[in-house]
Design a protein around this motif. Structure first.
Motif, mmCIF file in Angstrom:
data_model
loop_
_atom_site.group_PDB
_atom_site.id
_atom_site.type_symbol
_atom_site.label_atom_id
_atom_site.label_comp_id
_atom_site.label_asym_id
_atom_site.label_seq_id
_atom_site.Cartn_x
_atom_site.Cartn_y
_atom_site.Cartn_z
ATOM 1 N N ALA A 104 0.851 -1.190 0.000
ATOM 2 C CA ALA A 104 0.000 0.000 0.000
ATOM 3 C C ALA A 104 0.883 1.235 0.000
ATOM 4 C CB ALA A 104 -0.927 0.024 1.210
ATOM 5 N N ARG A 105 0.329 2.339 -0.466
ATOM 6 C CA ARG A 105 1.046 3.620 -0.516
ATOM 7 C C ARG A 105 0.364 4.604 0.416
ATOM 8 N NH1 ARG A 105 1.167 6.458 -6.270
ATOM 9 N NH2 ARG A 105 -1.066 6.756 -5.816
ATOM 10 N N LEU A 106 1.150 5.286 1.239
ATOM 11 C CA LEU A 106 0.637 6.253 2.199
ATOM 12 C C LEU A 106 1.205 7.633 1.917
ATOM 13 C CD1 LEU A 106 1.128 4.183 5.491
ATOM 14 C CD2 LEU A 106 -0.960 4.380 4.125
ATOM 15 N N VAL A 107 0.314 8.623 1.863
ATOM 16 C CA VAL A 107 0.708 10.021 1.669
ATOM 17 C C VAL A 107 -0.051 10.870 2.683
ATOM 18 C CG1 VAL A 107 0.679 11.998 0.106
ATOM 19 C CG2 VAL A 107 1.221 9.720 -0.786
ATOM 20 N N SER A 108 0.653 11.691 3.435
ATOM 21 C CA SER A 108 -0.007 12.564 4.397
ATOM 22 C C SER A 108 -0.885 13.583 3.678
ATOM 23 C CB SER A 108 1.028 13.292 5.249
ATOM 24 O OG SER A 108 0.420 14.287 6.045
ATOM 25 N N CYS A 109 -2.057 13.844 4.244
ATOM 26 C CA CYS A 109 -2.948 14.854 3.656
ATOM 27 C C CYS A 109 -2.436 16.267 3.894
ATOM 28 C CB CYS A 109 -4.361 14.688 4.196
ATOM 29 S SG CYS A 109 -5.154 13.150 3.652
ATOM 30 N N ALA A 110 -1.371 16.408 4.671
ATOM 31 C CA ALA A 110 -0.719 17.708 4.846
ATOM 32 C C ALA A 110 0.365 17.933 3.799
ATOM 33 C CB ALA A 110 -0.099 17.805 6.243
ATOM 34 N N SER A 111 0.638 16.926 2.984
ATOM 35 C CA SER A 111 1.733 17.002 2.023
ATOM 36 C C SER A 111 1.408 17.942 0.867
ATOM 37 C CB SER A 111 2.030 15.604 1.472
ATOM 38 O OG SER A 111 3.062 15.631 0.524
ATOM 39 N N ARG A 112 2.396 18.727 0.461
ATOM 40 C CA ARG A 112 2.286 19.624 -0.680
ATOM 41 C C ARG A 112 3.575 19.540 -1.489
ATOM 42 N NH1 ARG A 112 -1.860 19.349 1.429
ATOM 43 N NH2 ARG A 112 -3.383 20.964 1.960
ATOM 44 N N VAL A 113 3.441 19.336 -2.799
ATOM 45 C CA VAL A 113 4.605 19.245 -3.677
ATOM 46 C C VAL A 113 4.348 20.116 -4.896
ATOM 47 C CG1 VAL A 113 6.001 17.740 -5.134
ATOM 48 C CG2 VAL A 113 5.236 16.923 -2.913
ATOM 49 N N LEU A 114 5.330 20.902 -5.294
ATOM 50 C CA LEU A 114 5.232 21.741 -6.483
ATOM 51 C C LEU A 114 6.038 21.121 -7.623
ATOM 52 C CD1 LEU A 114 5.574 25.347 -5.038
ATOM 53 C CD2 LEU A 114 3.501 24.279 -5.954
ATOM 54 N N TYR A 115 5.366 20.915 -8.770
ATOM 55 C CA TYR A 115 6.031 20.529 -10.007
ATOM 56 C C TYR A 115 5.819 21.695 -10.970
ATOM 57 C CZ TYR A 115 6.128 15.656 -8.348
ATOM 58 O OH TYR A 115 6.341 14.506 -7.634
ATOM 59 N N GLY A 116 6.830 22.552 -11.129
ATOM 60 C CA GLY A 116 6.633 23.765 -11.908
ATOM 61 C C GLY A 116 5.629 24.658 -11.205
ATOM 62 N N ASP A 117 4.584 25.072 -11.903
ATOM 63 C CA ASP A 117 3.544 25.913 -11.318
ATOM 64 C C ASP A 117 2.393 25.097 -10.727
ATOM 65 O OD1 ASP A 117 4.916 28.202 -12.061
ATOM 66 O OD2 ASP A 117 3.910 28.308 -14.015
ATOM 67 N N GLN A 118 2.448 23.774 -10.869
ATOM 68 C CA GLN A 118 1.352 22.919 -10.420
ATOM 69 C C GLN A 118 1.602 22.395 -9.014
ATOM 70 O OE1 GLN A 118 -1.696 21.767 -12.154
ATOM 71 N NE2 GLN A 118 -2.018 21.342 -9.982
ATOM 72 N N GLU A 119 0.618 22.631 -8.113
ATOM 73 C CA GLU A 119 0.699 22.059 -6.769
ATOM 74 C C GLU A 119 -0.050 20.733 -6.742
ATOM 75 O OE1 GLU A 119 -0.028 23.823 -2.414
ATOM 76 O OE2 GLU A 119 -1.898 23.206 -3.387
ATOM 77 N N TRP A 120 0.612 19.701 -6.202
ATOM 78 C CA TRP A 120 -0.008 18.407 -6.009
ATOM 79 C C TRP A 120 -0.069 18.126 -4.513
ATOM 80 C CZ3 TRP A 120 -2.222 16.461 -10.169
ATOM 81 C CH2 TRP A 120 -1.708 16.813 -11.437
ATOM 82 N N THR A 121 -1.213 17.599 -4.065
ATOM 83 C CA THR A 121 -1.388 17.304 -2.650
ATOM 84 C C THR A 121 -1.522 15.792 -2.473
ATOM 85 O OG1 THR A 121 -3.795 17.694 -2.803
ATOM 86 C CG2 THR A 121 -2.394 19.563 -2.200
ATOM 87 N N TYR A 122 -2.751 15.299 -2.436
ATOM 88 C CA TYR A 122 -2.986 13.860 -2.429
ATOM 89 C C TYR A 122 -4.080 13.560 -3.445
ATOM 90 C CZ TYR A 122 -6.697 15.264 0.863
ATOM 91 O OH TYR A 122 -7.781 15.867 1.473
ATOM 92 N N MET A 123 -4.179 12.323 -3.869
ATOM 93 C CA MET A 123 -4.948 11.984 -5.052
ATOM 94 C C MET A 123 -6.422 12.383 -4.965
ATOM 95 S SD MET A 123 -5.168 8.315 -7.008
ATOM 96 C CE MET A 123 -6.287 7.570 -5.801
ATOM 97 N N VAL A 124 -7.089 12.066 -3.850
ATOM 98 C CA VAL A 124 -8.515 12.372 -3.738
ATOM 99 C C VAL A 124 -8.758 13.879 -3.847
ATOM 100 C CG1 VAL A 124 -10.491 12.348 -2.178
ATOM 101 C CG2 VAL A 124 -9.126 10.287 -2.473
ATOM 102 N N GLN A 125 -7.954 14.669 -3.153
ATOM 103 C CA GLN A 125 -8.137 16.116 -3.207
ATOM 104 C C GLN A 125 -7.829 16.656 -4.600
ATOM 105 O OE1 GLN A 125 -7.577 19.310 -0.070
ATOM 106 N NE2 GLN A 125 -5.529 19.269 -0.972
#
Length: 203
Positions: A69-90
């Motif tokens: 299984a893969r776990l990602v905190s819902c507080a996580s924020r990652v920037l790829y260029g100008d795009q912010e990615w958080t977690y998949m559902v959001q």
């Protein structure tokens, strides 16, 4: 003997062989068998949620991959260029993942803090390996201050988790995704009470 491992940035190098098996298994299941439109480069499947702060729970038996299984905190924020990615559902609810309907979160609040982690890309080869997988994930998350998980998975997984002893509720109506009906769901963390004797596999 089933052995569960929590793999993070600090110990990832020691378990590269298991991660490689996991990414290959993900390609075979999620793209090959279920027909999901996921980022992939044969023979592996990886996406923007496989990153430095991602935690993987892997169950192995003598080096053989039994569950993951893969776990990602819902507080996580990652920037790829100008795009912010958080977690998949959001990100799906924001319309940033065209392959997943944006209305998947109708019945749930979108969590923002570390008390909730997203659990995705989940598979188990048997009921016993699924039980070990969730027990390890449950303990890891509780130790890191979490109280619940959120997921987008096959709709019947709600019932599977409830039978395992993890209170789970749907957060949306079922939507067609790949070859299966799926929905958002929220699961409260606690010790598992029961497990079905039949084998199961889930996303």
């Amino acid at each position: 003997m089933l052995n569960a491992i929590a793999i993070n940035q600090s110990n990832r190098g020691a378990y590269g062989h298991l991660l490689d098996k996991m990414f290959r298994a993900r390609y075979d299941l999620f793209h090959g068998s279920l027909g999901w439109d996921v980022p992939r480069a044969a023979p592996i499947e990886m996406d923007q949620y496989d990153r430095a702060d991602t935690v993987y729970i892997i169950v192995e038996d003598g080096g053989e991959l039994m569950a993951y299984a893969r776990l990602v905190s819902c507080a996580s924020r990652v920037l790829y260029g100008d795009q912010e990615w958080t977690y998949m559902v959001q990100d799906a609810a924001r319309g940033n993942l065209p392959s997943i309907p944006s209305n998947i979160i109708d019945g749930l609040q979108l969590p923002q803090g570390g008390e909730c982690w997203e659990m995705t890309r989940t598979e188990a080869r048997s009921a016993s390996s699924l039980k070990v997988l969730f027990s390890k994930a449950n303990r890891f998350l509780l130790d890191h201050g979490a109280t619940e998980t959120i997921a987008f998975s096959r709709t019947n997984f709600v019932g599977i988790l409830n039978r395992l002893g993890y209170p789970t509720r749907r957060g949306s109506a079922s939507v067609a995704y790949g070859s299966k009906n799926s929905c958002a769901m929220s699961t409260m963390l606690q010790e598992a009470k029961t497990v079905s004797s039949s084998g199961v596999a889930a996303e």
